[in-house]
Design an enzyme around this catalytic site. Structure first.
Site, short mmCIF file in Angstrom:
data_model
loop_
_atom_site.label_atom_id
_atom_site.label_comp_id
_atom_site.label_asym_id
_atom_site.label_seq_id
_atom_site.Cartn_x
_atom_site.Cartn_y
_atom_site.Cartn_z
CB VAL A 72 3.27 -5.90 -5.14
CG1 VAL A 72 2.27 -5.32 -6.11
CG2 VAL A 72 4.57 -5.10 -5.14
CB CYS A 73 -1.90 -5.99 -2.45
SG CYS A 73 -3.61 -6.49 -2.54
CG LEU A 74 -1.35 -6.39 -9.55
CD1 LEU A 74 -1.96 -4.99 -9.54
CD2 LEU A 74 -0.08 -6.39 -10.37
#
Ligand SMILES: [Zn+2]
Ligand SMILES: [Zn+2]
Ligand SMILES: [Zn+2]
Lengths: 110, 175
Positions: free
Chosen positions: B104-106
């Site tokens: 996940v790219c957060l």
């Protein structure tokens, strides 16, 4: 107190005593130090004047009598933390976690 | 004799100390998280005695992923809160900011970020939950992709990609 006197007796205020001012100033200093005591370290969420979560875990016996190792640190941005907590964080990212400014130490509590 | 026992105790102390700090932080943070859950999010703890690993299910009520159910695994390691939680998406998903492997790219989970958007020890679990939930709405960003292929397709023909995402949700993420 002194201001109320000022308004109600404006016709004879030439002899207003200086002492009133001294008292007021002393009062405000006392309020300030109380505020600092209640400040919470945003990293471990314990009051900065108490030992940090790490130091508490280390010496469960006498938490309240902190041995001076767990001091408070103030940055140039005026944010304060436990020195223990902050020195761990700056290894990751040398920024104040509250205002994101580059972290540099202004002073440490004795 | 005494020194030996003491030394032994000290060796294991480093790790157990960190765990107890994480767990102390988690007791408060998990409670705060549960009290502030968005209506589209549910949590479940496989082991009720272990607050450091749990599932998060997001069921978006708007946007491209509407009505899908997306399950995430949140793991909080011993170095919390100096390090962010680990987040993995377990449901198959077509999303610009989630890879095929579930990474996940957060921004708030990123360490060493210089823009002030990255991980800070002042962040709480509830912020992470809000962030993951927002990936399906406001924080969905085709311009900062982890799934580069999908983003390139989107730039070329956004309607087609939207259609594909809808179909993918229907096939993979409906209960
Ligand atoms: Zn602290
Ligand atoms: Zn300390
Ligand atoms: Zn600051």
């Amino acid at each position: 107190m002194s201001e109320d006197n000022d308004k109600t007796s404006y016709d004879s205020d030439s002899s207003k005593p200086d002492k009133m001012f001294t008292l007021k100033k002393w009062n405000s200093v006392a309020m300030w130090s109380w505020d600092v005591e209640c400040e919470i370290c945003a990293i471990c969420r314990v009051q900065v004047m108490d030992a940090c979560l790490r130091c508490q875990a280390e010496s469960k016996k006498d938490i309240q009598s902190k041995d001076g190792a767990c001091v408070v640190v103030w940055g140039e941005c005026n944010h304060s933390f436990h020195h223990c907590c902050m020195s761990l964080w700056v290894k990751q990212n040398n920024r104040c976690p509250l205002c994101q400014q580059e972290w540099s130490i202004q002073r440490l509590s004795s | 004799m005494i020194t030996l026992t003491r030394k032994k105790a000290n060796e294991s102390n480093g790790q157990s100390k960190r765990i107890s700090i994480r767990d102390k932080l988690l007791v408060k943070e998990v409670q705060e998280m549960e009290e502030n859950l968005p209506s589209t999010v549910k949590t479940s703890f496989p082991d009720s005695n272990n607050l450091s690993e749990f599932y998060l299910t997001v069921q978006p009520n708007e946007g491209l992923w509407k009505d899908g159910r997306f399950k995430f695994l949140i793991t909080i390691n011993e170095d919390y809160n100096m390090m962010p939680p680990k987040v993995k998406c377990l449901t198959k998903i077509l999303h610009p900011n989630i890879s095929a492997a579930g990474d996940v790219c957060l921004s708030l989970l990123r360490l060493n970020s210089i823009d002030g958007m990255g991980w800070m020890p002042t962040r709480r679990l509830k912020d992470v939950i809000f962030g993951i939930n927002s990936l399906f709405t406001d924080l969905c960003d085709f311009d900062d992709p982890l799934n580069i292929e999908l983003s390139e397709e989107y730039a070329a023909n956004s309607e087609k990609v939207k259609q594909r995402i809808r179909e993918h949700v229907l096939q993979n993420a409906m209960r």
